[in-house]
Design a protein around this motif. Structure first.
Motif, PDB file in Angstrom:
ATOM      1  N   MET A  32       0.855  -1.189   0.000  1.00  9.22           N
ATOM      2  CA  MET A  32       0.000   0.000   0.000  1.00  9.22           C
ATOM      3  C   MET A  32       0.894   1.244   0.000  1.00  9.22           C
ATOM      4  SD  MET A  32      -3.093  -1.178   0.054  1.00  9.22           S
ATOM      5  CE  MET A  32      -4.025   0.316   0.395  1.00  9.22           C
ATOM      6  N   GLY A  33       0.378   2.299  -0.605  1.00  2.66           N
ATOM      7  CA  GLY A  33       1.130   3.539  -0.646  1.00  2.66           C
ATOM      8  C   GLY A  33       0.256   4.732  -0.338  1.00  2.66           C
ATOM      9  N   TRP A  34       0.917   5.800   0.096  1.00  4.62           N
ATOM     10  CA  TRP A  34       0.266   7.094   0.282  1.00  4.62           C
ATOM     11  C   TRP A  34       0.959   8.101  -0.641  1.00  4.62           C
ATOM     12  CZ3 TRP A  34      -4.119   8.069   2.902  1.00  4.62           C
ATOM     13  CH2 TRP A  34      -4.536   7.154   3.876  1.00  4.62           C
ATOM     14  N   PHE A  35       0.149   8.876  -1.317  1.00  4.39           N
ATOM     15  CA  PHE A  35       0.632   9.918  -2.212  1.00  4.39           C
ATOM     16  C   PHE A  35      -0.114  11.202  -1.894  1.00  4.39           C
ATOM     17  CE2 PHE A  35       3.046   7.442  -5.375  1.00  4.39           C
ATOM     18  CZ  PHE A  35       2.673   6.165  -4.994  1.00  4.39           C
ATOM     19  N   ARG A  36       0.386  12.321  -2.373  1.00  8.65           N
ATOM     20  CA  ARG A  36      -0.310  13.588  -2.169  1.00  8.65           C
ATOM     21  C   ARG A  36      -0.150  14.479  -3.395  1.00  8.65           C
ATOM     22  NH1 ARG A  36       3.560  16.150   2.614  1.00  8.65           N
ATOM     23  NH2 ARG A  36       5.396  16.562   1.312  1.00  8.65           N
ATOM     24  N   GLN A  37      -1.121  15.368  -3.550  1.00 10.50           N
ATOM     25  CA  GLN A  37      -1.090  16.299  -4.673  1.00 10.50           C
ATOM     26  C   GLN A  37      -1.543  17.661  -4.200  1.00 10.50           C
ATOM     27  OE1 GLN A  37      -3.263  14.996  -8.153  1.00 10.50           O
ATOM     28  NE2 GLN A  37      -2.081  16.359  -9.475  1.00 10.50           N
ATOM     29  N   ALA A  38      -0.640  18.618  -4.293  1.00 11.13           N
ATOM     30  CA  ALA A  38      -0.933  19.998  -3.948  1.00 11.13           C
ATOM     31  C   ALA A  38      -1.434  20.738  -5.192  1.00 11.13           C
ATOM     32  CB  ALA A  38       0.314  20.681  -3.388  1.00 11.13           C
ATOM     33  N   GLY A  60       5.003  -2.546   2.808  1.00 14.87           N
ATOM     34  CA  GLY A  60       4.869  -3.840   2.179  1.00 14.87           C
ATOM     35  C   GLY A  60       3.718  -4.646   2.751  1.00 14.87           C
ATOM     36  N   TRP A  61       3.503  -5.816   2.172  1.00 12.37           N
ATOM     37  CA  TRP A  61       2.321  -6.604   2.521  1.00 12.37           C
ATOM     38  C   TRP A  61       2.240  -6.975   3.992  1.00 12.37           C
ATOM     39  CZ3 TRP A  61       2.635 -11.517   4.552  1.00 12.37           C
ATOM     40  CH2 TRP A  61       3.908 -12.106   4.530  1.00 12.37           C
ATOM     41  N   SER A  62       3.360  -7.242   4.616  1.00  9.56           N
ATOM     42  CA  SER A  62       3.356  -7.686   6.007  1.00  9.56           C
ATOM     43  C   SER A  62       3.474  -6.537   6.997  1.00  9.56           C
ATOM     44  CB  SER A  62       4.503  -8.656   6.252  1.00  9.56           C
ATOM     45  OG  SER A  62       5.747  -7.970   6.206  1.00  9.56           O
ATOM     46  N   GLY A  63       3.863  -5.383   6.505  1.00 12.53           N
ATOM     47  CA  GLY A  63       4.115  -4.257   7.396  1.00 12.53           C
ATOM     48  C   GLY A  63       5.552  -4.167   7.874  1.00 12.53           C
ATOM     49  N   ALA A  64       6.363  -5.145   7.508  1.00 12.50           N
ATOM     50  CA  ALA A  64       7.741  -5.167   7.992  1.00 12.50           C
ATOM     51  C   ALA A  64       8.614  -4.116   7.299  1.00 12.50           C
ATOM     52  CB  ALA A  64       8.344  -6.546   7.787  1.00 12.50           C
ATOM     53  N   TYR A  65       8.270  -3.781   6.075  1.00 10.48           N
ATOM     54  CA  TYR A  65       9.073  -2.833   5.312  1.00 10.48           C
ATOM     55  C   TYR A  65       8.265  -1.589   4.993  1.00 10.48           C
ATOM     56  CZ  TYR A  65      12.300  -6.695   4.767  1.00 10.48           C
ATOM     57  OH  TYR A  65      13.178  -7.728   5.019  1.00 10.48           O
ATOM     58  N   THR A  66       8.877  -0.442   5.247  1.00  7.49           N
ATOM     59  CA  THR A  66       8.266   0.845   4.951  1.00  7.49           C
ATOM     60  C   THR A  66       9.296   1.743   4.277  1.00  7.49           C
ATOM     61  OG1 THR A  66       8.842   1.736   7.135  1.00  7.49           O
ATOM     62  CG2 THR A  66       6.664   0.739   6.895  1.00  7.49           C
ATOM     63  N   TYR A  67       8.788   2.760   3.589  1.00  9.93           N
ATOM     64  CA  TYR A  67       9.675   3.717   2.930  1.00  9.93           C
ATOM     65  C   TYR A  67       8.986   5.065   2.899  1.00  9.93           C
ATOM     66  CZ  TYR A  67      13.315   5.424  -0.158  1.00  9.93           C
ATOM     67  OH  TYR A  67      14.371   6.121  -0.668  1.00  9.93           O
ATOM     68  N   ALA A  72      -0.949  -1.598  -4.632  1.00  9.72           N
ATOM     69  CA  ALA A  72      -0.157  -2.169  -5.719  1.00  9.72           C
ATOM     70  C   ALA A  72      -0.705  -3.550  -6.102  1.00  9.72           C
ATOM     71  CB  ALA A  72       1.295  -2.284  -5.283  1.00  9.72           C
ATOM     72  N   ASP A  73      -0.107  -4.117  -7.129  1.00  7.47           N
ATOM     73  CA  ASP A  73      -0.465  -5.465  -7.553  1.00  7.47           C
ATOM     74  C   ASP A  73       0.553  -6.499  -7.071  1.00  7.47           C
ATOM     75  OD1 ASP A  73      -2.220  -5.094 -10.751  1.00  7.47           O
ATOM     76  OD2 ASP A  73      -2.933  -5.512  -8.714  1.00  7.47           O
ATOM     77  N   VAL A  74       1.509  -6.033  -6.248  1.00  4.45           N
ATOM     78  CA  VAL A  74       2.526  -6.912  -5.693  1.00  4.45           C
ATOM     79  C   VAL A  74       2.657  -6.634  -4.202  1.00  4.45           C
ATOM     80  CG1 VAL A  74       3.815  -7.102  -7.847  1.00  4.45           C
ATOM     81  CG2 VAL A  74       4.362  -5.260  -6.235  1.00  4.45           C
ATOM     82  N   GLY A  75       3.388  -7.513  -3.510  1.00  5.38           N
ATOM     83  CA  GLY A  75       3.504  -7.350  -2.067  1.00  5.38           C
ATOM     84  C   GLY A  75       4.636  -6.467  -1.598  1.00  5.38           C
ATOM     85  N   GLY A  76       5.647  -6.287  -2.430  1.00  6.21           N
ATOM     86  CA  GLY A  76       6.787  -5.470  -2.042  1.00  6.21           C
ATOM     87  C   GLY A  76       6.528  -3.988  -2.194  1.00  6.21           C
ATOM     88  N   VAL A  77       7.283  -3.201  -1.439  1.00  3.99           N
ATOM     89  CA  VAL A  77       7.128  -1.751  -1.450  1.00  3.99           C
ATOM     90  C   VAL A  77       7.339  -1.197  -2.858  1.00  3.99           C
ATOM     91  CG1 VAL A  77       8.161   0.392  -0.632  1.00  3.99           C
ATOM     92  CG2 VAL A  77       7.742  -1.463   0.977  1.00  3.99           C
ATOM     93  N   ARG A  78       6.487  -0.294  -3.254  1.00  6.68           N
ATOM     94  CA  ARG A  78       6.585   0.382  -4.544  1.00  6.68           C
ATOM     95  C   ARG A  78       6.536   1.885  -4.324  1.00  6.68           C
ATOM     96  NH1 ARG A  78       8.259  -3.766  -5.518  1.00  6.68           N
ATOM     97  NH2 ARG A  78       7.722  -5.225  -7.181  1.00  6.68           N
ATOM     98  N   LEU A  79       7.240   2.643  -5.185  1.00  2.29           N
ATOM     99  CA  LEU A  79       7.457   4.062  -4.907  1.00  2.29           C
ATOM    100  C   LEU A  79       6.873   5.023  -5.935  1.00  2.29           C
ATOM    101  CD1 LEU A  79      11.182   3.951  -3.726  1.00  2.29           C
ATOM    102  CD2 LEU A  79       9.098   3.468  -2.432  1.00  2.29           C
ATOM    103  N   THR A  80       6.383   4.535  -7.059  1.00  2.96           N
ATOM    104  CA  THR A  80       5.916   5.449  -8.097  1.00  2.96           C
ATOM    105  C   THR A  80       4.431   5.232  -8.369  1.00  2.96           C
ATOM    106  OG1 THR A  80       6.324   4.004  -9.984  1.00  2.96           O
ATOM    107  CG2 THR A  80       8.183   5.312  -9.172  1.00  2.96           C
ATOM    108  N   THR A  81       3.798   6.281  -8.882  1.00  3.51           N
ATOM    109  CA  THR A  81       2.362   6.199  -9.173  1.00  3.51           C
ATOM    110  C   THR A  81       2.062   5.110 -10.198  1.00  3.51           C
ATOM    111  OG1 THR A  81       2.568   7.903 -10.885  1.00  3.51           O
ATOM    112  CG2 THR A  81       1.991   8.645  -8.666  1.00  3.51           C
ATOM    113  N   TYR A  82       2.999   4.857 -11.097  1.00  2.00           N
ATOM    114  CA  TYR A  82       2.762   3.901 -12.179  1.00  2.00           C
ATOM    115  C   TYR A  82       2.636   2.470 -11.666  1.00  2.00           C
ATOM    116  CZ  TYR A  82       4.528   7.977 -14.635  1.00  2.00           C
ATOM    117  OH  TYR A  82       4.722   9.256 -15.082  1.00  2.00           O
ATOM    118  N   GLU A  83       3.130   2.236 -10.456  1.00  2.00           N
ATOM    119  CA  GLU A  83       3.131   0.887  -9.906  1.00  2.00           C
ATOM    120  C   GLU A  83       1.900   0.602  -9.053  1.00  2.00           C
ATOM    121  OE1 GLU A  83       7.674  -0.225  -9.156  1.00  2.00           O
ATOM    122  OE2 GLU A  83       7.177   1.737  -8.341  1.00  2.00           O
TER     123      GLU A  83
END
Length: 124
Positions: free
Chosen positions: A34-40, A52-59, A99-110
């Motif tokens: 899951m991700g959080w984004f913002r737009q001003a 990430g899926w388990s909560g163990a990894y964040t960015y 996202a469509d995967v369990g690992g952390v993703r950083l861009t809107t396209y993912e």
């Protein structure tokens, strides 16, 4: 189909705190990042935080690291963004995304799935 519903936005003074929530439905929440984004106003949507899926990894993006904290409750199908020491520059519409995967993703396209957004306004 996947639905994401954000809540918890509002108006707060500089230095204040807010906790955003995003309730997910439609598929197995615990399998996906899951991700959080913002737009001003007048700016592009930008990455804020991801988990990430388990909560163990964040960015986090540099501007919020140390002030914001992302977490998730897989039993409740909910992801959270705790925002502390808010600044006027944090004013934006905040979106959660899945996202469509369990690992952390950083861009809107993912992130193929998005909520409708919740407004956060920080007054100086």
């Amino acid at each position: 189909q996947v639905q994401l519903v954000e809540s918890g936005g509002g108006l707060v003074q500089t230095g204040g705190s807010l906790r955003l929530s995003c309730a997910a439905s439609g598929r197995t929440f615990s399998s996906y990042a899951m991700g959080w984004f913002r737009q001003a106003p007048g700016k592009e949507r930008e990455f804020v935080a991801a988990i990430g899926w388990s909560g163990a990894y964040t960015y986090y993006t540099n501007s919020v690291r140390g002030r914001f904290s992302v977490s998730r409750d897989n039993a409740a199908n909910t992801v959270y963004l705790q925002m502390n020491n808010l600044e006027p520059e944090d004013t934006a519409i905040y979106y959660c995304a899945q996202a469509d995967v369990g690992g952390v993703r950083l861009t809107t396209y993912e992130y193929p799935y998005w909520g409708q957004g919740t407004q956060v306004t920080v007054s100086s």
